[in-house]
Every structure is written in C-alpha cells, then in structure tokens.
Design a protein around this motif. Structure first.
Motif, PDB file in Angstrom:
ATOM      1  N   GLU A   1      -1.161  -1.813  11.414  1.00 15.54           N
ATOM      2  CA  GLU A   1      -1.893  -1.824   9.426  1.00 15.54           C
ATOM      3  C   GLU A   1      -3.035  -3.015   9.806  1.00 15.54           C
ATOM      4  OE1 GLU A   1      -0.337   0.608   8.995  1.00 15.54           O
ATOM      5  OE2 GLU A   1       1.808   0.482   9.072  1.00 15.54           O
TER       6      GLU A   1
ATOM      7  N   ILE B   1      -5.007   4.968   1.627  1.00 15.50           N
ATOM      8  CA  ILE B   1      -5.761   5.933  -0.640  1.00 15.50           C
ATOM      9  C   ILE B   1      -4.417   4.928  -0.868  1.00 15.50           C
ATOM     10  CG2 ILE B   1      -5.010   8.131  -0.865  1.00 15.50           C
ATOM     11  CD1 ILE B   1      -5.095   9.477   2.026  1.00 15.50           C
TER      12      ILE B   1
ATOM     13  N   TYR C   1       0.920  -0.702   0.230  1.00 12.55           N
ATOM     14  CA  TYR C   1       0.444  -0.129   0.144  1.00 12.55           C
ATOM     15  C   TYR C   1       0.576   0.830   0.299  1.00 12.55           C
ATOM     16  CZ  TYR C   1       1.308  -1.092   4.879  1.00 12.55           C
ATOM     17  OH  TYR C   1       2.008  -1.566   5.924  1.00 12.55           O
TER      18      TYR C   1
ATOM     19  N   PRO D   1      -7.785   6.188   6.713  1.00 17.01           N
ATOM     20  CA  PRO D   1      -8.699   5.659   5.259  1.00 17.01           C
ATOM     21  C   PRO D   1      -7.301   4.650   4.730  1.00 17.01           C
ATOM     22  CG  PRO D   1      -8.737   7.981   5.101  1.00 17.01           C
ATOM     23  CD  PRO D   1      -7.968   7.853   6.512  1.00 17.01           C
TER      24      PRO D   1
ATOM     25  N   LYS E   1       2.004   1.094  13.654  1.00 18.89           N
ATOM     26  CA  LYS E   1       1.321   0.826  13.590  1.00 18.89           C
ATOM     27  C   LYS E   1       0.856  -0.803  13.443  1.00 18.89           C
ATOM     28  CE  LYS E   1      -1.039   5.476  11.197  1.00 18.89           C
ATOM     29  NZ  LYS E   1      -1.514   5.748  10.383  1.00 18.89           N
TER      30      LYS E   1
ATOM     31  N   ILE F   1       3.768   8.994   1.028  1.00 20.13           N
ATOM     32  CA  ILE F   1       3.061   7.480   1.327  1.00 20.13           C
ATOM     33  C   ILE F   1       1.483   7.422   0.642  1.00 20.13           C
ATOM     34  CG2 ILE F   1       2.427   6.523   3.531  1.00 20.13           C
ATOM     35  CD1 ILE F   1       3.940   8.161   5.294  1.00 20.13           C
TER      36      ILE F   1
END
Ligand code: 5AD
Length: 330
Positions: free
Chosen positions: A139, A209, A46, A207, A137, A283
């Motif tokens: 994730e 992206i 991601y 969220p 995180k 990112i």
C-alpha cells in the motif's frame, strides 16, 4: 520524480507500451477474482471493509459457493482464479488448502491467493496444495504513512509475508495506492523504486478513492493521471512483470482503464463474485458496480480490451521473469 510530474509524458507512455509489447505482444491477460469474504480483522483507514465499518453487511461464501464462482469463470475460459478476501482467519489453513485442491480439479487453472498477512507455514501448505501466486500490496513503503493508514500494523511483518512467498516459489505480487492522504510525490517515487527492488512478478497500482464509511471520507481522491504515470514508470523498470490496469481506475471513467492498458498495463482482473454479494465487497465506492451478471462483465472486459487496441488473452500468463516459467509451470 520528473516523470511523475509529467515531464516527457508522451514519450513515457509510448516507451512503456513498446517495452510491454516487446515482452507480451498485444495480449492482455484476463484473471477472474473470487471475493469470498468481506470480513476483515484489520482497520485500514482507507478501506471500506475495515472492521470498524459497522454499516456494511458481512458475508462469507461456503466452499461450494466459492467453487461455483470459480466454475463460472472456468466455463468462460478463465485460466487464473484469484481467491481474495478481507483478512478473515475463519478460512483456516486446511479449508483454504482444500479449496485450492478442489478448484484445481475443476480445470487447468492457475490459483492466485490474496488473503492478507498469513504465516509462512500456511503459505507453504497452500503452495504444496497447488497455489502458484500470492498477492499482498504494501500500500505504501513510507513507514510514517503506513503507521497512520494501518493502525497497529507493523511494516516489516507485511514485507516479510512477501519475502516468504518469494522464497516458497510463488509468483509474487505487491503494489501501492496512489494519492493516499499525506503521500508526497517523493514518497511515491520511493514506492516505485522499492517495488522494483523486490523483483516482483506482479505489480499493482491503483488510485485512492475515498470511501464514505471510513475516516478518510472527506479526503480528495488520488489522481488517475499520476497513477498511469506510475504504471508506465514501473513498466520501464519491470519489463517482465504482470501489471494490471486496476479496477480502481474505472472509478474515474472507463477511458482511464483503457489508458492504463496503453501505458504499460497488460492485465485486467474482473470479479467472478456472485451477483447477490458482489456489491458488499465494497473496498471503495463503485467497486463491482455497473453490471448485473458476471458473464456480462466478462463480455464487457473483452470489449474494453479491444477498445484499447489490444487482444484479450485467456492464457495462464505467467511472468517470463527469470526461469520461473520453465521450472514450475505445470
Ligand atoms: N481506494 C483505492 N484502493 C483501495 N484499496 C483499499 N481501499 C482502497 C481505497 N479506498 C485497495 C488496497 C487493497 C486492495 C484490495 O484494494 O490496495 O490492497
């Protein structure tokens, strides 16, 4: 589950706000993030910083440059400096320890680290050098999804870093991405429970992206409303946690970030990264865009908080969970 689906949404948001105000009042804490390197040894599907993304120019700030960014924040009143980078091992134990000590000399600030998966000994040395917070995180807590999104990475090893940070007396933070391709509502509900089980001082939810230079470029973005619901539920379950209204929400428009602050969020984390490299900390699309100077961004952040009907706060803003504040606040 039902709350994530939108049941009693108005009640959920109001109640989350009430709980937040009972602990933090109307204050929203402002933290300054120094993104000092966009090199990354990981290849998360991601993330725009993934090592396979060859179209990104990479940068590393020197120690003096990092201190300059921190100083800019400190001069503006910032009391928490978050040191963040890709998973870049070229900043070794000693180098990071020195940066921590030197920033502490610049002013009365709290140092938070967000440096990826590092071993226990390093975390211990950095804690002794004066870092108070560690952010990592997960994730997602869904092992199947984790294995797909973070190729070659082991779920337990990441979790272990969080547990190590807790043991070493860090205020510890983790979080998740909402709307990763393949994430079900059930999986998100489980994430919320698992985050709560960890008894964290900081919880971040943003969220997904899609980034054009990643394998997930054609995937649909995460739903900002679902993200806000997740924030509100986490606030009800974690009254004392510091919960940011994440910058990723801003991708969908400033109103979403304001909404995050009206549904349980009590922290914002503007970037202090130097103007000439901030766009390279890419990112996700839109990250660190929309302003020219860090000082303008800080001013905009203060105005955004006021628009949310809240009070910008430059306090250190420890989490009042347990006795942490009394025992270790310096
Ligand atoms: N969309 C949203 N958030 C992302 N992150 C990384 N890539 C994306 C993306 N495409 C988040 C992860 C990471 C943090 C630094 O940014 O949660 O931990």
């Amino acid at each position: 589950m039902r709350f994530l689906q939108g049941l009693d949404e108005q009640w959920l948001f109001l109640e989350a706000q009430k709980v937040k105000e009972s602990v933090f009042g109307k204050k929203v804490f402002i933290r300054g993030v120094v993104e000092f390197s966009n090199y990354c040894r990981e290849d998360c599907l991601y993330c725009g910083l993934r090592r396979s993304n060859r179209s990104l120019s990479r940068y590393r700030l020197s120690e003096t440059e990092i201190l300059d960014c921190a100083l800019l924040g400190i001069h503006s009143g910032i009391k928490t400096i978050v040191l963040q980078s890709g998973d870049d091992l070229s900043y070794g134990t000693g180098k990071v320890a020195k940066i921590i000590r030197d920033i502490r000399k610049l002013g009365d600030v709290v140092i938070a680290l967000s440096l990826g998966e590092r071993n226990r000994d390093e975390l211990e040395i950095w804690r002794e050098s004066g870092a108070d917070r560690y952010l990592l995180k997960m994730e997602t807590f869904d092992r199947n999804l984790y294995a797909i999104m973070r190729p070659g990475k082991i779920f337990e090893e990441r979790l272990k870093v969080i547990l190590n940070a807790k043991e070493l007396g860090y205020e510890t933070g983790s979080g998740i991405i909402v709307g990763l391709p393949g994430q079900s509502l059930h999986s998100l509900a489980t994430d919320i429970l698992r985050l709560t089980d960890l008894k964290l001082e900081m919880i971040a939810v943003g969220p997904f992206i899609p980034h054009p230079d990643t394998p997930l470029k054609d995937a649909p973005p995460g739903d900002p409303l679902l993200t806000i619901r997740a924030i509100a539920i986490l606030r009800l379950l974690n009254p004392y946690a510091n919960i940011p209204s994440t910058t990723a929400l801003q991708f969908f428009g400033e109103e979403w970030r304001i909404w995050g602050l009206s549904a349980g969020g009590n922290v914002v984390m503007p970037s202090l990264t130097r103007e000439d490299v901030k766009d390279l900390y890419n990112i996700y699309p839109g990250k660190n865009k929309g302003y020219n100077y860090v000082t303008d961004l800080l001013q905009e952040t203060v105005e955004m908080i006021r628009r949310a009907g809240a009070e910008p706060s430059f306090e250190k803003g420890y989490s009042p969970r347990g006795s942490y504040e009394k025992s270790t606040q310096k």
